[in-house]
Design an enzyme around this catalytic site. Structure first.
Site, PDB file in Angstrom:
ATOM      1  N   HIS A  72      -9.970  10.959 -12.505  1.00  0.00           N
ATOM      2  CA  HIS A  72      -8.853  11.848 -12.163  1.00  0.00           C
ATOM      3  C   HIS A  72      -9.061  13.206 -12.824  1.00  0.00           C
ATOM      4  O   HIS A  72      -9.460  13.249 -13.976  1.00  0.00           O
ATOM      5  CB  HIS A  72      -7.543  11.233 -12.672  1.00  0.00           C
ATOM      6  CG  HIS A  72      -6.354  12.129 -12.472  1.00  0.00           C
ATOM      7  ND1 HIS A  72      -5.757  12.283 -11.246  1.00  0.00           N
ATOM      8  CD2 HIS A  72      -5.698  12.944 -13.335  1.00  0.00           C
ATOM      9  CE1 HIS A  72      -4.752  13.146 -11.366  1.00  0.00           C
ATOM     10  NE2 HIS A  72      -4.689  13.555 -12.627  1.00  0.00           N
TER      11      HIS A  72
ATOM     12  N   LYS B  81     -25.393  21.219   9.909  1.00  0.00           N
ATOM     13  CA  LYS B  81     -24.564  21.187   8.697  1.00  0.00           C
ATOM     14  C   LYS B  81     -24.753  22.457   7.879  1.00  0.00           C
ATOM     15  O   LYS B  81     -23.837  22.924   7.202  1.00  0.00           O
ATOM     16  CB  LYS B  81     -24.885  19.947   7.848  1.00  0.00           C
ATOM     17  CG  LYS B  81     -24.164  18.705   8.302  1.00  0.00           C
ATOM     18  CD  LYS B  81     -24.666  18.189   9.590  1.00  0.00           C
ATOM     19  CE  LYS B  81     -23.808  17.728  10.645  1.00  0.00           C
ATOM     20  NZ  LYS B  81     -24.320  17.228  11.858  1.00  0.00           N
TER      21      LYS B  81
ATOM     22  N   ASP C 101     -32.806   6.455  17.971  1.00  0.00           N
ATOM     23  CA  ASP C 101     -32.042   6.832  19.172  1.00  0.00           C
ATOM     24  C   ASP C 101     -32.622   6.249  20.460  1.00  0.00           C
ATOM     25  O   ASP C 101     -31.944   6.217  21.487  1.00  0.00           O
ATOM     26  CB  ASP C 101     -32.043   8.364  19.340  1.00  0.00           C
ATOM     27  CG  ASP C 101     -31.161   9.074  18.343  1.00  0.00           C
ATOM     28  OD1 ASP C 101     -30.694   8.419  17.396  1.00  0.00           O
ATOM     29  OD2 ASP C 101     -30.953  10.297  18.499  1.00  0.00           O
TER      30      ASP C 101
ATOM     31  N   GLU D 239     -47.084  12.560  16.019  1.00  0.00           N
ATOM     32  CA  GLU D 239     -45.932  13.453  16.245  1.00  0.00           C
ATOM     33  C   GLU D 239     -46.429  14.651  17.050  1.00  0.00           C
ATOM     34  O   GLU D 239     -47.429  15.271  16.711  1.00  0.00           O
ATOM     35  CB  GLU D 239     -45.347  13.896  14.888  1.00  0.00           C
ATOM     36  CG  GLU D 239     -44.365  15.043  14.950  1.00  0.00           C
ATOM     37  CD  GLU D 239     -43.164  14.802  15.874  1.00  0.00           C
ATOM     38  OE1 GLU D 239     -42.492  13.769  15.719  1.00  0.00           O
ATOM     39  OE2 GLU D 239     -42.921  15.654  16.762  1.00  0.00           O
TER      40      GLU D 239
ATOM     41  N   SER E 278     -22.403  19.357  25.205  1.00  0.00           N
ATOM     42  CA  SER E 278     -22.500  18.312  24.163  1.00  0.00           C
ATOM     43  C   SER E 278     -21.930  17.026  24.740  1.00  0.00           C
ATOM     44  O   SER E 278     -20.923  16.511  24.278  1.00  0.00           O
ATOM     45  CB  SER E 278     -21.759  18.743  22.895  1.00  0.00           C
ATOM     46  OG  SER E 278     -20.473  19.222  23.212  1.00  0.00           O
TER      47      SER E 278
ATOM     48  N   LYS F 237     -43.031  18.587  15.084  1.00  0.00           N
ATOM     49  CA  LYS F 237     -43.069  18.650  13.617  1.00  0.00           C
ATOM     50  C   LYS F 237     -42.428  17.394  13.053  1.00  0.00           C
ATOM     51  O   LYS F 237     -41.395  16.954  13.589  1.00  0.00           O
ATOM     52  CB  LYS F 237     -42.241  19.845  13.123  1.00  0.00           C
ATOM     53  CG  LYS F 237     -42.816  21.185  13.491  1.00  0.00           C
ATOM     54  CD  LYS F 237     -41.934  22.244  12.855  1.00  0.00           C
ATOM     55  CE  LYS F 237     -42.050  23.559  13.578  1.00  0.00           C
ATOM     56  NZ  LYS F 237     -40.826  24.333  13.565  1.00  0.00           N
TER      57      LYS F 237
END
Ligand code: NAI
Length: 480
Positions: free
Chosen positions: A459, A59, A315, A42, A272, A45
């Site tokens: 419920h 998030k 990815d 890597e 984006s 990190k």
């Protein structure tokens, strides 16, 4: 991490992994847990984009926006406070603390599984030789198997050079120390919608420019409608079907031109428009690994490249024969890593069902789904029956004051008109990202409404909406 020891050169590993994001670290943990001798290379990190510049920080800041909304609306509950303000420095510090805690935990897990860490950029050559350079010690070693997991980076469009101050990508937005007063978000996919939602909730004036006719392409149209209506109500200007032409600096920000001579000026532009695979730093000379014309490493259903013993996950990849783009999701990387390791171990893993993977988008209102949208099911030739229930009729949703949204279940229509196999479950509304589990299982276990309708839902919960929606597909429901 800085543990690239020169004495490791003599080592031969069962498995070498290049890239320590979700795909790479999941492979390392899973293989280490199965007793393999693992090397993980890597250059930055462990945790990758997801932990340091993606899922987790995004998030966390969306949760800051949630807290802000809750405080702003507290008077509805008779709870009085001053109007909230945001100290974004504190928000960022909290975000960093979450990242640091998870980063430390991950390093500990890798150590416990006896994974040998190499810091630097890993390249792959012939005979599964991995060379590490640019870190604390250049080295090379061989392995019986290799998993490529170098992930993806941000993409931009011509005329929009990323300067990190006015034109930024998710990397810079997530590191802002002050909130912009206005933003133009280019691209209305998951990243664009999450940033638009977060920045708007924290007080910025936001415009979203999306090239396609709707934002959140791939989501069910009914779900997109709910998000679009909420964005509109909250003052987010979503412009779909828009070509972006360029931008010119203006004051402390910039003016973006789009469509037929239209313009919008803002402090920042958030790019984006998707991500690009990072295969270019992998070397690959002398190997049979195939990189396609879009830069993705091509694999089969077991994540194998054509080079013997070399796999790729996450990815970075395109799956041969797959319909549509490979989902760039951390949890898909996790799952692929486990399939690749099982295959390396000589087991017989079940290939991924990419059309059934869970999707969670954390804008407000949240979106979560698994399986086919109504449109996609029809395009695939299915005759369908559909059931929709709105959160407006759900007790818990009213209690928490978030009744905007719905659950939609799409099932195959049987010759007798009844609902057969559940093809898709689509949710939009409060905490749906935490409610998708049952929907995900029903799609992937190919359950029918009859299989599920007798199961009891607690419920009052938000999640009873799924049970209710499925129950009505049996022809009888309780509340609608
Ligand atoms: P995306 O590819 O999903 O969406 C990009 C959007 O930008 C598309 O709607 C596209 O039509 C639009 N676009 C492209 N060029 C444009 C232009 N010149 N002008 C205007 N619009 C343009 O990519 P996104 O949202 O950047 O996300 C990247 C990847 O990360 C995706 O694969 C996504 O699935 C994943 N992701 C998923 C998240 C989630 O599920 N919560 C969160 C963040 C990312």
């Amino acid at each position: 991490m800085g543990t690239g020891k020169v004495e490791a050169v003599a080592d031969k590993f069962d498995l070498a992994i290049i890239g320590g994001g979700p795909g790479g670290y999941a492979a390392a943990l899973y293989a280490g847990g199965a007793g393999l001798k693992v090397a993980l290379v890597e250059r930055d990190k462990v945790g990758g984009t997801c932990l340091h510049r993606g899922c987790i920080p995004a998030k966390e800041l969306l949760e800051t926006a949630h807290v802000f909304r809750t405080v702003a609306e507290a008077k509805e509950f008779g709870v009085h406070t001053d109007a909230p303000t945001v100290d974004f420095g504190v928000s960022q510090a909290r975000k960093q603390k979450v990242i640091d805690t998870l980063h430390k935990g991950l390093q500990g897990l890798l150590k416990a599984r006896k994974v040998t860490m190499f810091d630097g950029t890993g390249t792959l050559g012939a005979n599964r030789t991995v060379t590490v350079s640019g870190g604390s010690a250049d080295t090379s070693f061989t392995a019986d198997h290799v998993i490529l997991a170098s992930g993806s980076g941000v993409r931009t469009i011509p005329g929009f050079d990323i300067d990190g101050k006015i034109v930024m990508t998710s990397d810079e937005v997530l590191a802002l120390d002050r909130l912009p007063q206005s933003a133009v978000v280019i691209g209305g996919g998951p990243i664009g919608c999450e940033f638009a939602s977060m920045l708007s909730d924290l007080g910025a004036q936001v415009t979203v420019l999306e090239a396609l006719p709707q934002m959140l392409t791939g989501c069910d149209a009914d779900v997109v409608d709910v998000v679009a209506r909420s964005f509109r109500r909250r003052g987010i200007d979503v412009r779909t079907g828009m070509t972006v032409n360029g931008h010119t600096p203006a004051g402390k920000g910039t003016t973006v031109s789009f469509g037929e001579g239209e313009q919008v000026t803002a402090d920042v532009v958030v790019m984006s428009v998707g991500r690009r695979p990072l295969a270019d730093t992998l070397g690959l000379e002398g190997t049979a690994v195939e990189v396609n014309e879009r830069g993705f490493v091509v694999v089969d259903e077991y994540l194998r490249t054509p080079e013997d013993g070399v796999y790729a996950v996450g990815d970075l990849i395109a799956v041969r024969g797959m319909n549509g783009p490979h989902p760039a999701l951390a949890h898909v990387g996790f799952a692929e890593a486990m399939i690749a390791v099982q295959h390396i171990l000589g087991e017989d893993p079940t290939p991924m069902n990419y059309s059934g993977v869970p999707w969670c988008i954390y804008c407000h209102p949240e979106v979560a789904f698994a399986g086919l949208s109504e449109q996609a099911a029809k395009e695939a030739g299915y005759d369908v029956v559909v059931s929709k229930h709105k959160f407006a009729g759900n007790g818990r949703a009213l209690i928490i004051g978030e009744a905007d949204g719905m659950v939609k279940v799409i099932a195959e229509k049987l010759p007798d008109g009844k609902a057969g196999r559940i093809l898709g479950v689509h949710m939009v509304g409060p905490w749906v990202t935490e409610q998708l589990g049952a929907g995900y299982l029903s799609v992937n276990w190919e359950a029918t409404p009859d299989d599920l309708a007798h199961l009891v839902q607690p419920h009052p919960t938000l999640s009873e909406m799924f049970g209710e929606t499925v129950m009505s597909l049996t022809g009888r429901g309780l509340h609608g």
